[in-house]
Scaffold this motif. Structure first.
Motif, PDB file in Angstrom:
ATOM      1  N   TYR A 239     -40.563   6.761 -37.342  1.00 31.72           N
ATOM      2  CA  TYR A 239     -39.504   6.245 -38.304  1.00 31.72           C
ATOM      3  C   TYR A 239     -40.511   6.287 -39.537  1.00 31.72           C
TER       4      TYR A 239
ATOM      5  N   SER B 236     -32.875   7.821 -45.908  1.00 40.71           N
ATOM      6  CA  SER B 236     -33.602   6.805 -47.044  1.00 40.71           C
ATOM      7  C   SER B 236     -33.607   4.751 -45.608  1.00 40.71           C
TER       8      SER B 236
ATOM      9  N   LEU C 212     -35.429   2.630 -43.039  1.00 40.27           N
ATOM     10  CA  LEU C 212     -35.804   1.580 -43.679  1.00 40.27           C
ATOM     11  C   LEU C 212     -35.338   0.742 -42.544  1.00 40.27           C
ATOM     12  N   VAL C 213     -33.630   0.857 -41.528  1.00 38.14           N
ATOM     13  CA  VAL C 213     -33.242   0.383 -40.228  1.00 38.14           C
ATOM     14  C   VAL C 213     -34.684   0.246 -39.616  1.00 38.14           C
ATOM     15  N   GLN C 214     -34.540   1.540 -38.766  1.00 33.72           N
ATOM     16  CA  GLN C 214     -35.699   1.553 -38.171  1.00 33.72           C
ATOM     17  C   GLN C 214     -36.893   1.552 -38.106  1.00 33.72           C
ATOM     18  N   ILE C 215     -37.388   1.096 -39.353  1.00 34.57           N
ATOM     19  CA  ILE C 215     -39.166   0.418 -39.688  1.00 34.57           C
ATOM     20  C   ILE C 215     -38.948  -0.997 -39.884  1.00 34.57           C
ATOM     21  N   SER C 216     -38.109  -1.353 -39.829  1.00 36.68           N
ATOM     22  CA  SER C 216     -38.212  -2.789 -39.899  1.00 36.68           C
ATOM     23  C   SER C 216     -36.797  -3.639 -38.714  1.00 36.68           C
ATOM     24  N   THR C 217     -36.581  -2.852 -38.009  1.00 36.27           N
ATOM     25  CA  THR C 217     -36.148  -3.858 -36.954  1.00 36.27           C
ATOM     26  C   THR C 217     -37.047  -3.148 -35.759  1.00 36.27           C
ATOM     27  N   HIS C 218     -37.716  -2.322 -35.342  1.00 36.63           N
ATOM     28  CA  HIS C 218     -38.206  -1.817 -34.009  1.00 36.63           C
ATOM     29  C   HIS C 218     -39.337  -0.712 -34.223  1.00 36.63           C
ATOM     30  N   PHE C 219     -40.462  -0.449 -35.351  1.00 38.29           N
ATOM     31  CA  PHE C 219     -41.254   0.497 -35.811  1.00 38.29           C
ATOM     32  C   PHE C 219     -42.009   0.515 -34.555  1.00 38.29           C
TER      33      PHE C 219
END
Length: 141
Positions: free
Chosen positions: A54, A36, A40-47
């Motif tokens: 992601y 999770s 969250l990090v992947q989607i919010s930073t470089h989706f």
């Protein structure tokens, strides 16, 4: 010949979250948190770089959360939640693992289930088998 007491000879009557179930609960909890958080990090930073990967990481995180909750809850409802979650997890790791090997272009970045969980020591590949085995062997009589 005396009849055996079935409650002492059948581990299936034990709670889902006892014995090895506690270890499974811990591992599922760790994976719920790590998958999770990673999603969250992947989607919010470089989706935009790998949206499919992601989103699949987010799905994996939700599946691990549900499995953790089911194992922790126990009983008929908890068992059903864990059973469905582990089944989805097994299908997910097999499908995503296969697709990530066959079509690497579709997965420019790894998910928890990419390459059958190689980034996590193949635990995501083994975990649903162990989870399903545990749930099956601890079903109500």
């Amino acid at each position: 010949m005396p009849e055996e007491n079935s409650t002492t000879t059948r581990p299936r009557d034990a709670a889902l979250n006892s014995g090895l179930g506690r270890v499974l609960l811990l591992v599922y909890g760790i994976f719920a948190l790590s998958a999770s958080a990673r999603a969250l990090v992947q989607i919010s930073t470089h989706f935009s770089e790998a949206p499919l990967a992601y989103l699949l990481s987010a799905v994996a995180g939700l599946v691990y959360i549900a499995a953790t909750a089911g194992l922790a809850r126990g009983g008929v409802r908890g068992r059903m939640i864990a059973l469905v979650s582990c089944s989805i997890e097994l299908v997910g790791v097999l499908v995503v693992g296969t697709l990530s090997v066959v079509d690497a272009v579709a997965f420019p970045d790894d998910t928890v289930w990419s390459h059958f969980g190689s980034g996590y020591g193949y635990v995501p590949l083994v975990l649903p088998f162990v989870g399903l085995w545990w749930i099956w062997n601890h079903r109500p009589a």
